[in-house]
Design an enzyme around this catalytic site. Structure first.
Site, PDB file in Angstrom:
ATOM      1  N   THR A 157      -2.096  -3.967  12.631  1.00 34.59           N
ATOM      2  CA  THR A 157      -0.917  -4.328  11.829  1.00 34.59           C
ATOM      3  C   THR A 157       0.320  -3.624  12.384  1.00 34.59           C
ATOM      4  O   THR A 157       1.358  -4.249  12.616  1.00 34.59           O
ATOM      5  CB  THR A 157      -1.127  -3.888  10.350  1.00 34.59           C
ATOM      6  OG1 THR A 157      -2.395  -4.350   9.911  1.00 34.59           O
ATOM      7  CG2 THR A 157      -0.027  -4.410   9.459  1.00 34.59           C
ATOM      8  N   LEU A 158       0.160  -2.333  12.611  1.00 35.63           N
ATOM      9  CA  LEU A 158       1.293  -1.541  13.084  1.00 35.63           C
ATOM     10  C   LEU A 158       1.746  -1.936  14.472  1.00 35.63           C
ATOM     11  O   LEU A 158       2.937  -2.024  14.749  1.00 35.63           O
ATOM     12  CB  LEU A 158       0.901  -0.073  13.129  1.00 35.63           C
ATOM     13  CG  LEU A 158       1.124   0.678  11.852  1.00 35.63           C
ATOM     14  CD1 LEU A 158       0.777   2.127  12.050  1.00 35.63           C
ATOM     15  CD2 LEU A 158       2.578   0.529  11.419  1.00 35.63           C
ATOM     16  N   ASP A 186       0.438   3.158   4.473  1.00 32.99           N
ATOM     17  CA  ASP A 186      -0.575   3.880   3.692  1.00 32.99           C
ATOM     18  C   ASP A 186      -1.695   4.425   4.567  1.00 32.99           C
ATOM     19  O   ASP A 186      -1.991   5.611   4.571  1.00 32.99           O
ATOM     20  CB  ASP A 186      -1.140   3.001   2.557  1.00 32.99           C
ATOM     21  CG  ASP A 186      -1.688   1.655   3.029  1.00 32.99           C
ATOM     22  OD1 ASP A 186      -1.551   1.318   4.225  1.00 32.99           O
ATOM     23  OD2 ASP A 186      -2.257   0.919   2.199  1.00 32.99           O
ATOM     24  N   ARG A 212      -4.958   0.742  -7.305  1.00 30.12           N
ATOM     25  CA  ARG A 212      -3.759   1.303  -6.661  1.00 30.12           C
ATOM     26  C   ARG A 212      -3.150   2.428  -7.488  1.00 30.12           C
ATOM     27  O   ARG A 212      -2.484   3.305  -6.968  1.00 30.12           O
ATOM     28  CB  ARG A 212      -2.684   0.210  -6.478  1.00 30.12           C
ATOM     29  CG  ARG A 212      -3.005  -0.849  -5.450  1.00 30.12           C
ATOM     30  CD  ARG A 212      -1.731  -1.603  -5.079  1.00 30.12           C
ATOM     31  NE  ARG A 212      -2.005  -2.887  -4.434  1.00 30.12           N
ATOM     32  CZ  ARG A 212      -2.168  -3.048  -3.123  1.00 30.12           C
ATOM     33  NH1 ARG A 212      -2.098  -2.015  -2.323  1.00 30.12           N
ATOM     34  NH2 ARG A 212      -2.396  -4.242  -2.614  1.00 30.12           N
ATOM     35  N   ASP A 246      -6.086   1.811  10.163  1.00 33.42           N
ATOM     36  CA  ASP A 246      -7.505   1.556  10.409  1.00 33.42           C
ATOM     37  C   ASP A 246      -7.643   1.170  11.877  1.00 33.42           C
ATOM     38  O   ASP A 246      -7.751   2.032  12.743  1.00 33.42           O
ATOM     39  CB  ASP A 246      -7.952   0.450   9.434  1.00 33.42           C
ATOM     40  CG  ASP A 246      -9.452   0.268   9.406  1.00 33.42           C
ATOM     41  OD1 ASP A 246     -10.130   0.734  10.325  1.00 33.42           O
ATOM     42  OD2 ASP A 246      -9.964  -0.359   8.451  1.00 33.42           O
ATOM     43  N   SER A 247      -7.567  -0.130  12.191  1.00 33.75           N
ATOM     44  CA  SER A 247      -7.624  -0.543  13.605  1.00 33.75           C
ATOM     45  C   SER A 247      -6.279  -0.317  14.293  1.00 33.75           C
ATOM     46  O   SER A 247      -6.203  -0.276  15.516  1.00 33.75           O
ATOM     47  CB  SER A 247      -7.995  -2.023  13.701  1.00 33.75           C
ATOM     48  OG  SER A 247      -6.901  -2.821  13.296  1.00 33.75           O
ATOM     49  N   GLY A 248      -5.214  -0.213  13.501  1.00 36.37           N
ATOM     50  CA  GLY A 248      -3.878  -0.043  14.053  1.00 36.37           C
ATOM     51  C   GLY A 248      -3.217  -1.354  14.468  1.00 36.37           C
ATOM     52  O   GLY A 248      -2.097  -1.357  14.953  1.00 36.37           O
ATOM     53  N   GLY A 304       0.773  -1.240   0.000  1.00 39.11           N
ATOM     54  CA  GLY A 304       0.000   0.000   0.000  1.00 39.11           C
ATOM     55  C   GLY A 304       0.800   1.282   0.000  1.00 39.11           C
ATOM     56  O   GLY A 304       0.336   2.309  -0.479  1.00 39.11           O
TER      57      GLY A 304
HETATM   58  P1  IMP Z   1      -5.260  -2.052  10.427  1.00 35.34           P
HETATM   59  O1  IMP Z   1      -4.319  -3.139  10.852  1.00 35.34           O
HETATM   60  O2  IMP Z   1      -6.684  -2.351  10.810  1.00 35.34           O
HETATM   61  O3  IMP Z   1      -4.844  -0.668  10.885  1.00 35.34           O
HETATM   62  O4  IMP Z   1      -5.315  -2.099   8.827  1.00 35.34           O
HETATM   63  C1  IMP Z   1      -4.414  -1.408   8.041  1.00 35.34           C
HETATM   64  C2  IMP Z   1      -4.341  -1.990   6.644  1.00 35.34           C
HETATM   65  O5  IMP Z   1      -5.635  -2.285   6.134  1.00 35.34           O
HETATM   66  C3  IMP Z   1      -3.752  -0.949   5.708  1.00 35.34           C
HETATM   67  O6  IMP Z   1      -2.354  -1.111   5.584  1.00 35.34           O
HETATM   68  C4  IMP Z   1      -4.478  -1.224   4.406  1.00 35.34           C
HETATM   69  O7  IMP Z   1      -3.774  -2.187   3.641  1.00 35.34           O
HETATM   70  C5  IMP Z   1      -5.808  -1.812   4.820  1.00 35.34           C
HETATM   71  N1  IMP Z   1      -6.888  -0.777   4.804  1.00 35.34           N
HETATM   72  C6  IMP Z   1      -7.497  -0.235   5.877  1.00 35.34           C
HETATM   73  N2  IMP Z   1      -8.431   0.674   5.500  1.00 35.34           N
HETATM   74  C7  IMP Z   1      -8.395   0.718   4.146  1.00 35.34           C
HETATM   75  C8  IMP Z   1      -9.134   1.485   3.135  1.00 35.34           C
HETATM   76  O8  IMP Z   1     -10.002   2.348   3.392  1.00 35.34           O
HETATM   77  N3  IMP Z   1      -8.785   1.244   1.829  1.00 35.34           N
HETATM   78  C9  IMP Z   1      -7.824   0.346   1.481  1.00 35.34           C
HETATM   79  N4  IMP Z   1      -7.132  -0.394   2.377  1.00 35.34           N
HETATM   80  C10 IMP Z   1      -7.412  -0.208   3.708  1.00 35.34           C
HETATM   81 MG    MG Z   2      -4.643  -3.554   1.319  1.00 34.81          MG
END
Ligand code: IMP
Ligand code: MG
Length: 187
Positions: free
Chosen positions: A119-120, A112, A177, A115-117, A56
């Protein structure tokens, strides 16, 4: 800027209409230049390794690094994502582990969208074990849905609306993308 149903946009999306452009090219370019200045100012000395989280971040990272006016190294990492219904072990798995040495360097992890955070959060633990000098995150977009904002989140491009966004690296099932702007998909 092309209108949303213009032939130019529809050619890029294969005829799929886009609901709205949330951040256009000029707005993104201005903010990325500001982020480059912020990063440059934040690391006055020491080795800085910019680590892009694939896939991303690929467009954001390529624009951002050209706005950083100090020596840097660039590498990438690929983290395994868990499918729906899969219980994760709580530790992230790397499909590509950066070959570059992290120890003793400032690490700037480029993401990129947050969202929930989750992954980070997991990646931070893993990277922290490699004994970097410091660990900071630069995210282009933050939906601000993470229960706790990690202190490492030092640079954010834009606060994102709670929509599903595509373009400028962000995908929906690997599509879109390549759009030069960030759009809300028409559902
Ligand atoms: P998290 O672990 O929930 O924070 O998810 C983060 C990952 O989900 C990002 O690196 C994106 O790859 C994917 N993601 C979350 N929201 C979106 C969105 O609105 N569009 C596209 N990809 C998203
Ligand atoms: Mg993705």
């Amino acid at each position: 800027m092309s209108t949303l149903s213009s032939p130019e946009v529809l050619r890029r999306t294969g005829g799929h209409r886009i609901k709205s452009i949330v951040f256009d090219e000029a707005t993104i370019a201005r903010r990325v230049a500001e982020l480059g200045n912020e990063v440059t100012a934040a690391f006055p000395e020491g080795e800085l390794l910019v680590l892009g989280l694939l896939k991303g971040s690929f467009i954001f990272l390529s624009d951002l690094v050209r706005k950083i006016e100090r020596p840097i190294q660039v590498d990438f990492l690929v983290a395994a994502s868990y499918g729906a219904g899969t219980v994760s072990s709580g530790t992230v798995r790397l499909l590509y582990d950066p070959a570059t040495i992290l120890e003793g360097k400032h690490i700037l992890l480029v993401e990129d969208i947050i969202d929930s955070g989750r992954t980070l959060q997991r990646l931070l633990g893993l990277l922290g074990e490699r004994r970097p000098r410091s660990l900071a995150i630069c995210a282009l977009l933050d939906k601000q849905l993470a229960p706790q904002r990690p202190p490492e989140l030092r640079f954010v491009g834009f606060r994102a609306p709670p929509a599903f966004l595509v373009g400028y690296g962000l995908d929906h099932a690997e599509n879109y993308r390549h759009l030069p702007f960030i759009a809300d998909l028409d559902s």
